[in-house]
Design a protein around this motif. Structure first.
Motif, PDB file in Angstrom:
ATOM      1  N   SER A  89     -23.249  20.414   1.112  1.00 50.80           N
ATOM      2  CA  SER A  89     -24.397  21.123   0.786  1.00 50.80           C
ATOM      3  C   SER A  89     -24.517  20.995  -0.767  1.00 50.80           C
ATOM      4  O   SER A  89     -23.761  21.602  -1.519  1.00 50.80           O
ATOM      5  CB  SER A  89     -24.377  22.435   1.479  1.00 50.80           C
ATOM      6  N   TYR A  90     -25.779  20.754  -1.190  1.00 49.03           N
ATOM      7  CA  TYR A  90     -26.197  20.737  -2.529  1.00 49.03           C
ATOM      8  C   TYR A  90     -27.357  21.798  -2.818  1.00 49.03           C
ATOM      9  O   TYR A  90     -28.269  21.571  -2.290  1.00 49.03           O
ATOM     10  CB  TYR A  90     -26.496  19.309  -2.982  1.00 49.03           C
ATOM     11  N   PRO A  91     -27.264  22.696  -3.684  1.00 42.84           N
ATOM     12  CA  PRO A  91     -28.249  23.597  -3.996  1.00 42.84           C
ATOM     13  C   PRO A  91     -29.234  23.013  -4.702  1.00 42.84           C
ATOM     14  O   PRO A  91     -29.220  22.096  -5.739  1.00 42.84           O
ATOM     15  CB  PRO A  91     -27.414  24.826  -5.070  1.00 42.84           C
ATOM     16  N   VAL A  92     -30.225  23.478  -4.610  1.00 40.70           N
ATOM     17  CA  VAL A  92     -31.493  23.118  -5.161  1.00 40.70           C
ATOM     18  C   VAL A  92     -32.189  24.473  -5.765  1.00 40.70           C
ATOM     19  O   VAL A  92     -32.450  25.464  -5.143  1.00 40.70           O
ATOM     20  CB  VAL A  92     -32.538  22.277  -4.369  1.00 40.70           C
ATOM     21  N   VAL A  93     -32.755  24.614  -6.948  1.00 34.41           N
ATOM     22  CA  VAL A  93     -33.383  25.667  -7.779  1.00 34.41           C
ATOM     23  C   VAL A  93     -34.649  25.201  -8.293  1.00 34.41           C
ATOM     24  O   VAL A  93     -34.489  24.159  -9.016  1.00 34.41           O
ATOM     25  CB  VAL A  93     -32.374  26.525  -8.644  1.00 34.41           C
ATOM     26  N   LEU A 125     -39.615  23.259 -12.879  1.00 31.14           N
ATOM     27  CA  LEU A 125     -38.371  23.043 -13.672  1.00 31.14           C
ATOM     28  C   LEU A 125     -37.471  22.942 -12.592  1.00 31.14           C
ATOM     29  O   LEU A 125     -37.253  24.100 -11.978  1.00 31.14           O
ATOM     30  CB  LEU A 125     -38.150  24.002 -14.705  1.00 31.14           C
ATOM     31  N   ILE A 126     -36.986  21.884 -12.267  1.00 33.15           N
ATOM     32  CA  ILE A 126     -35.915  21.649 -10.957  1.00 33.15           C
ATOM     33  C   ILE A 126     -34.551  21.413 -11.319  1.00 33.15           C
ATOM     34  O   ILE A 126     -34.280  20.720 -12.225  1.00 33.15           O
ATOM     35  CB  ILE A 126     -36.730  20.521 -10.058  1.00 33.15           C
ATOM     36  N   TYR A 127     -33.673  22.352 -10.934  1.00 30.62           N
ATOM     37  CA  TYR A 127     -32.239  21.926 -10.648  1.00 30.62           C
ATOM     38  C   TYR A 127     -31.799  21.218  -9.445  1.00 30.62           C
ATOM     39  O   TYR A 127     -31.759  21.708  -8.378  1.00 30.62           O
ATOM     40  CB  TYR A 127     -31.315  23.182 -10.704  1.00 30.62           C
ATOM     41  N   TRP A 128     -32.015  19.890  -9.394  1.00 28.02           N
ATOM     42  CA  TRP A 128     -31.665  18.960  -8.351  1.00 28.02           C
ATOM     43  C   TRP A 128     -29.990  18.847  -8.062  1.00 28.02           C
ATOM     44  O   TRP A 128     -29.600  17.851  -8.384  1.00 28.02           O
ATOM     45  CB  TRP A 128     -32.284  17.840  -8.419  1.00 28.02           C
ATOM     46  N   TYR A 187     -28.901  16.915 -13.531  1.00 27.44           N
ATOM     47  CA  TYR A 187     -29.452  17.617 -12.562  1.00 27.44           C
ATOM     48  C   TYR A 187     -30.779  18.196 -12.795  1.00 27.44           C
ATOM     49  O   TYR A 187     -31.420  18.467 -11.639  1.00 27.44           O
ATOM     50  CB  TYR A 187     -28.477  18.764 -12.138  1.00 27.44           C
ATOM     51  N   LEU A 188     -31.290  18.049 -13.920  1.00 28.35           N
ATOM     52  CA  LEU A 188     -32.379  18.732 -14.299  1.00 28.35           C
ATOM     53  C   LEU A 188     -33.496  17.635 -14.255  1.00 28.35           C
ATOM     54  O   LEU A 188     -33.444  16.388 -14.398  1.00 28.35           O
ATOM     55  CB  LEU A 188     -32.450  19.346 -15.719  1.00 28.35           C
ATOM     56  N   GLN A 189     -34.889  18.080 -13.697  1.00 31.34           N
ATOM     57  CA  GLN A 189     -36.015  17.386 -13.540  1.00 31.34           C
ATOM     58  C   GLN A 189     -37.153  18.173 -13.918  1.00 31.34           C
ATOM     59  O   GLN A 189     -37.136  19.375 -13.883  1.00 31.34           O
ATOM     60  CB  GLN A 189     -36.160  17.034 -12.154  1.00 31.34           C
ATOM     61  N   ARG A 207     -36.860  13.014 -15.237  1.00 33.01           N
ATOM     62  CA  ARG A 207     -35.361  12.970 -14.348  1.00 33.01           C
ATOM     63  C   ARG A 207     -34.772  11.793 -14.568  1.00 33.01           C
ATOM     64  O   ARG A 207     -35.187  10.717 -14.978  1.00 33.01           O
ATOM     65  CB  ARG A 207     -35.832  13.299 -12.878  1.00 33.01           C
ATOM     66  N   LYS A 208     -33.228  12.159 -14.369  1.00 34.97           N
ATOM     67  CA  LYS A 208     -32.396  10.899 -14.594  1.00 34.97           C
ATOM     68  C   LYS A 208     -32.373  10.159 -13.358  1.00 34.97           C
ATOM     69  O   LYS A 208     -32.336  10.671 -12.134  1.00 34.97           O
ATOM     70  CB  LYS A 208     -30.996  11.346 -14.730  1.00 34.97           C
ATOM     71  N   GLU A 209     -32.443   8.759 -13.270  1.00 33.43           N
ATOM     72  CA  GLU A 209     -32.718   7.949 -12.137  1.00 33.43           C
ATOM     73  C   GLU A 209     -31.113   7.722 -11.343  1.00 33.43           C
ATOM     74  O   GLU A 209     -30.341   7.721 -12.036  1.00 33.43           O
ATOM     75  CB  GLU A 209     -33.449   6.654 -12.343  1.00 33.43           C
TER      76      GLU A 209
END
Length: 388
Positions: A253-257, A279-282, A307-309, A335-337
């Motif tokens: 499980s990965y958190p998304v904020v 502002l996304i923490y992916w 992790y930031l987008q 975002r980083k691809e």
């Protein structure tokens, strides 16, 4: 499930508040009703199911109350109805999907009302359970849903005919979607197209409310609204046994904020339009795993910046007094691809309830107009500025 029930309780208080007029008085006798529907339809746009599984049947029972003009928004919204319901479905050709049930909140409002007919639109939101989820050993054929509980959303038009003062019958068509928001894979989602027939009984003392159509007052409070919102969810990724050497269904499980900031212009009683940034923490960036002691699978760590987008979006809100339904199509500009990453274009559809300027909400973030990324639970705050 607990979060959904909490949201329902909040919405109950919101609907109750909507029934109180500007003087603070509740109506003398709320127009309470009970309704039952039968549905029979088709599974549509749902891949990853064995051939021949394409039918669904079921029904629901609802208890609600019809607005009668006691609140200011009643006339503006065309005298809508609110309430709560219970739904059950079955799939005649198979047992691999289970026999799901759902508890939900509904909203019905008219496109147009004639003397004995109404053309309505209906919206349903709730939580379903009793699905037979995918299991690589015991239920490998269900590749549509991987969880026992799933979010339930339905909407569509219907025609309603009044048969006397207490009884009305209806016929309509609903599009229904079930999803767990990628909290458990697989999650292709379940889509249904179901015609329905219904009957409704009003406990209104034998007298139907007049639904007097008053002139809609001009909206004289056009203003800009600025808000910030914090949302979070879980995105789960499963790794197969060929790569892990462990259980065939090993998930991480990965958190998304998500922090949103937006400016919107409220131009009408029921409409807001604007845009903003996400502002996304992916947390699911380049999902890889690491095997720790005892064979425990964990997420591989990367530098925080990976992790930031950053996303930009346009927004429209349909305002229903103290809660609103909103749609926000957006695009990831920074975002980083990585290989297998989701599309840059994303969609955000949700519901907010306002306690003065504080908002609580739930939403689905998706791509490809139907593939959920995750379910988001959110809290926000708005600032209003009157137009000069």
């Amino acid at each position: 499930m607990k979060n959904t029930l909490l949201l329902f309780l909040i919405l109950i208080s919101g609907v109750a508040q909507a029934q109180i007029d500007e003087s603070g008085n509740a109506p003398d006798s709320p127009n309470v009703f009970i309704r039952a529907d039968f549905e029979y339809g088709a599974i549509v746009g749902t891949g990853d199911l064995p051939e021949g599984i394409d039918e669904v049947m079921g029904g629901n029972i609802e208890v609600g109350w019809q607005t009668t003009g006691s609140a200011f928004y009643d006339n503006i919204l065309g005298y809508p109805a609110f309430g709560f319901g219970f739904l059950t479905y079955g799939f005649p050709q198979t047992g691999i999907l289970g026999k799901p049930n759902a508890f939900y909140m509904f909203y019905n409002a008219p496109f147009h009302r004639w003397k004995n007919f109404r053309l309505n639109y209906i919206i349903r939101l709730g939580m379903s359970y009793d699905w037979e989820p995918n299991d690589p050993v015991s239920n490998p054929a269900n590749l549509a849903l991987g969880s026992f509980r799933n979010l339930y959303i339905a909407a569509g038009p219907e025609v309603q005919y009044y048969w006397g003062e207490r009884v009305s019958v209806s016929a309509g068509l609903k599009f229904t979607h079930f999803s767990n928001g990628q909290s458990s894979l697989p999650n292709a989602g379940m889509n249904l197209l179901t015609p329905h027939l219904g009957v409704k009984y009003d406990f209104n003392g034998g007298k139907r409310p007049p639904y007097t159509k008053l002139p809609k007052p001009e909206y004289g409070e056009k203003h800009m609204e600025y808000y910030v919102q914090l949302g979070n969810g879980i995105r789960q990724i499963f790794f197969d046994s060929a790569s892990t050497g462990l259980s065939p269904k090993t998930g991480v499980s990965y958190p998304v904020v998500n922090i949103s900031a937006a400016a919107q212009y409220q131009f009408a009683w029921t409409g807001k339009f604007g845009g903003g940034i996400d502002l996304i923490y992916w947390g699911a960036y380049n999902p890889q795993y690491e095997v720790g002691s005892g064979g425990i699978i964990g997420a591989k760590e990367y530098p925080f910046a990976d992790y930031l987008q950053l996303g930009i979006f346009v927004s429209y809100e349909f305002v229903l007094n103290n809660f609103s339904i909103y749609a926000q199509p957006g695009y990831r500009v920074i975002r980083k691809e990585y290989e297998g990453m989701p599309p840059d274009f994303y969609q955000h559809l949700g519901l907010k309830y306002f306690i003065r300027n504080l908002s609580l909400g739930v939403a689905i973030r998706a791509v490809n107009f139907g593939q959920a990324e995750y379910i988001e639970w959110a809290v926000g705050y708005r600032f209003k500025s009157k137009k000069k």
